[in-house]
Design an enzyme around this catalytic site. Structure first.
Site, PDB file in Angstrom:
ATOM      1  N   ASP A 292       0.822  -1.211   0.000  1.00 23.20           N
ATOM      2  CA  ASP A 292       0.000   0.000   0.000  1.00 23.20           C
ATOM      3  C   ASP A 292       0.860   1.267   0.000  1.00 23.20           C
ATOM      4  O   ASP A 292       1.918   1.306   0.632  1.00 23.20           O
ATOM      5  CB  ASP A 292      -0.894  -0.047   1.256  1.00 23.20           C
ATOM      6  CG  ASP A 292      -2.109   0.848   1.121  1.00 23.20           C
ATOM      7  OD1 ASP A 292      -2.321   1.410   0.045  1.00 23.20           O
ATOM      8  OD2 ASP A 292      -2.856   0.958   2.124  1.00 23.20           O
TER       9      ASP A 292
ATOM     10  N   GLU B 267      -3.154  -0.296  -8.272  1.00 25.76           N
ATOM     11  CA  GLU B 267      -4.126   0.707  -7.822  1.00 25.76           C
ATOM     12  C   GLU B 267      -3.434   2.071  -7.862  1.00 25.76           C
ATOM     13  O   GLU B 267      -2.272   2.195  -7.501  1.00 25.76           O
ATOM     14  CB  GLU B 267      -4.609   0.403  -6.398  1.00 25.76           C
ATOM     15  CG  GLU B 267      -5.467   1.540  -5.830  1.00 25.76           C
ATOM     16  CD  GLU B 267      -6.311   1.138  -4.628  1.00 25.76           C
ATOM     17  OE1 GLU B 267      -7.051   0.132  -4.740  1.00 25.76           O
ATOM     18  OE2 GLU B 267      -6.225   1.813  -3.593  1.00 25.76           O
TER      19      GLU B 267
END
Ligand code: ZN
Length: 484
Positions: A162, A274
């Site tokens: 992330d 992402e």
């Protein structure tokens, strides 16, 4: 010779029956021995050879008792390939950041309870959080493996590296086996672009890396002035000024994302991407979303989910702050754009505890959505502390309060120290109190440095209570996304 009547040696206890998996001619399960979780393997020699452990007698059976090591986690992922992270594509998905590495079984239980087709990402941590919790990408991934195994997860799963900002971050997480890479170009987003004067904008435009972006100002204006995007209830267009401001705001970030994407492509691993521009103070307008996505596409970047910075506030650990009706309209546009230009999913960062907006998000995205949560699981661990060790909890809260102003610097939160109840009658209720949640949420790094051992001991002692809390908390998160 008389038959042996001696009792068999004490067998390892078997507290996790859900973990038991039989493949071909051998069985694996998680159990407990000498006060520690262990992996047990029973079967012919062949698969056993790969695990590292000790041969022990388990009732009438000879089994291999193995520590929950990184090596054994790797072998387990080979034997049970569903535990090996893989790209999840466009399926509705949820990320369960787990700062302590012991929450995954609770996440699994919640997923099993809501049914539906939500695909999970159990291993999910930003490099920043790994630094603050003192964990490596491999530990994060292995902890999630053991947790998913313990609770009997048999579906697929992903692993989210992330908020990555550099090629080195990517390398470390790719080596550990992560498959979902969240690129965060926030350092390259110019949040002032929306309010800059014409003169400042012109100067900034001149400094954009046009050659690297393979375009020019004239070219941009020509392409985006001609754009008409049908959003059903309206047609989205961009005027000259909007194009200029979007270019200044996002083009350096576009270039950064392209570079990181190409770095990832060069690694020859299965991965999905992402794009997150959720951090920063200027919301991503629908027009800017169109611009950002179109430029990324033009440069060959492909992704499965995108996290705009939505209007209002997605603060850590608390419900949405802002005008829900306004968000409803914006979400509709963002979701339509994601379908028209992708399709790709909208990603809700700092998505935990936003109960008031989940139905809106699910409705507009029609399931093309990724829900990202993290610190809320840590707060459930602290709830266990509040219930079972009030003195320790009080001490931790004191330290949290002392460090709050310093530790909050990297977060967008509005919690106030002076609103934390001074003499709370009911400690667990503090975990439902807005300001206290935020104080505890952002000081985890400081608290873990000081209290990691007693905290982890309590999680072991009260595992059932901890997992029950997580299960209930996450049923509330997942049910709105589970579909029929
Ligand atoms: Zn984020």
């Amino acid at each position: 010779m008389t038959r042996e009547t001696q009792p068999p040696p004490p067998a390892p206890t078997d507290p996790y029956p859900e973990s038991r998996r039989t493949l071909h001619d051998f069985t694996v399960w998680m159990g407990q021995a000498a006060g520690e979780k262990q992996l047990f393997v029973q079967g012919p020699e062949h698969p056993l050879q790969h695990f590292q452990g000790d041969a022990v007698q388990h009732g009438p059976l000879k089994v291999l008792q193995c520590p929950l090591s990184s090596h054994n986690a790797k072998v387990l992922r080979e034997i049970l390939p569903n535990l090996k992270p893989q790209p999840l594509g466009l399926a509705t998905s949820a990320g369960f950041g787990d700062r302590l590495g012991v929450a995954t079984p609770g996440h699994v239980q919640a997923l099993q309870a809501v049914g539906g087709r939500i695909r999970p990402i159990f291993a999910q941590q930003s490099i920043r959080e790994m630094a603050r919790t003192g964990r490596t990408p491999q530990q994060v991934l292995d902890d999630a493996t053991w947790g998913a195994f313990q609770a009997g997860w048999t579906g697929t799963l992903g692993a989210d590296a992330d908020h990555l900002k550099t090629p080195e971050d990517i390398d470390r997480c790719a080596a550990a086996g992560f498959t979902f890479f969240t690129l965060d170009p926030s350092g390259h987003v110019d949040n002032a672009a929306g309010r800059d004067s014409a003169a400042v904008l012109q100067e900034k435009l001149g400094q954009l890396p046009w050659a690297a972006l393979d375009t020019s100002e004239t070219d941009l204006q020509r392409r985006y002035r001609a754009l008409r995007l049908d959003l059903g209830h309206r047609t989205l267009t961009l005027d000259e000024e909007a194009i200029t401001r979007a270019a200044v705001k996002y083009l350096p970030a576009v270039q950064q994302i392209q570079a990181l994407f190409q770095h990832l492509q060069g690694k020859n691993i299965p991965f999905e991407l992402e794009i997150s521009v959720d951090e920063g103070d200027a919301p991503t307008t629908p027009a800017e979303h169109v611009f950002l996505a179109s430029e990324l596409k033009r440069l060959g970047v492909s992704w499965v989910s995108l996290a705009p910075r939505f209007i209002g506030s997605f603060e850590k650990g608390v419900d949405y702050i802002g005008d829900v009706d306004l968000l409803n309209l914006e979400m509709q546009d963002h979701a339509l754009i994601a379908r028209r230009l992708g399709p790709y999913k909208l990603s809700l960062h700092s998505g935990s505890d936003k109960f008031s907006i989940y139905p809106i998000a699910m409705h507009h995205t029609q399931g093309l959505v990724h829900l990202k949560t993290a610190g809320t699981s840590y707060l459930e661990a602290l709830r266990v502390v509040a219930v079972t060790a009030p003195d320790l909890f009080t001490e931790m809260l004191e330290v949290a309060k002392q460090h709050f102003e310093e530790d909050r610097a990297s977060y967008h939160i509005s919690g106030k120290l002076d609103r934390v109840p001074v003499q709370p009658g009911n400690l667990p209720a503090l975990l439902d109190h807005f300001d206290t949640r935020q104080v505890l949420h952002v000081t985890f790094g400081t608290l873990l440095q000081q209290f990691r051992e007693p905290l982890m001991q309590l999680m072991e002692q009260h595992e059932t209570l901890h997992l029950q809390g997580l299960r209930e908390h996450f049923i509330r998160h997942l049910a709105p996304f589970a579909g029929a």
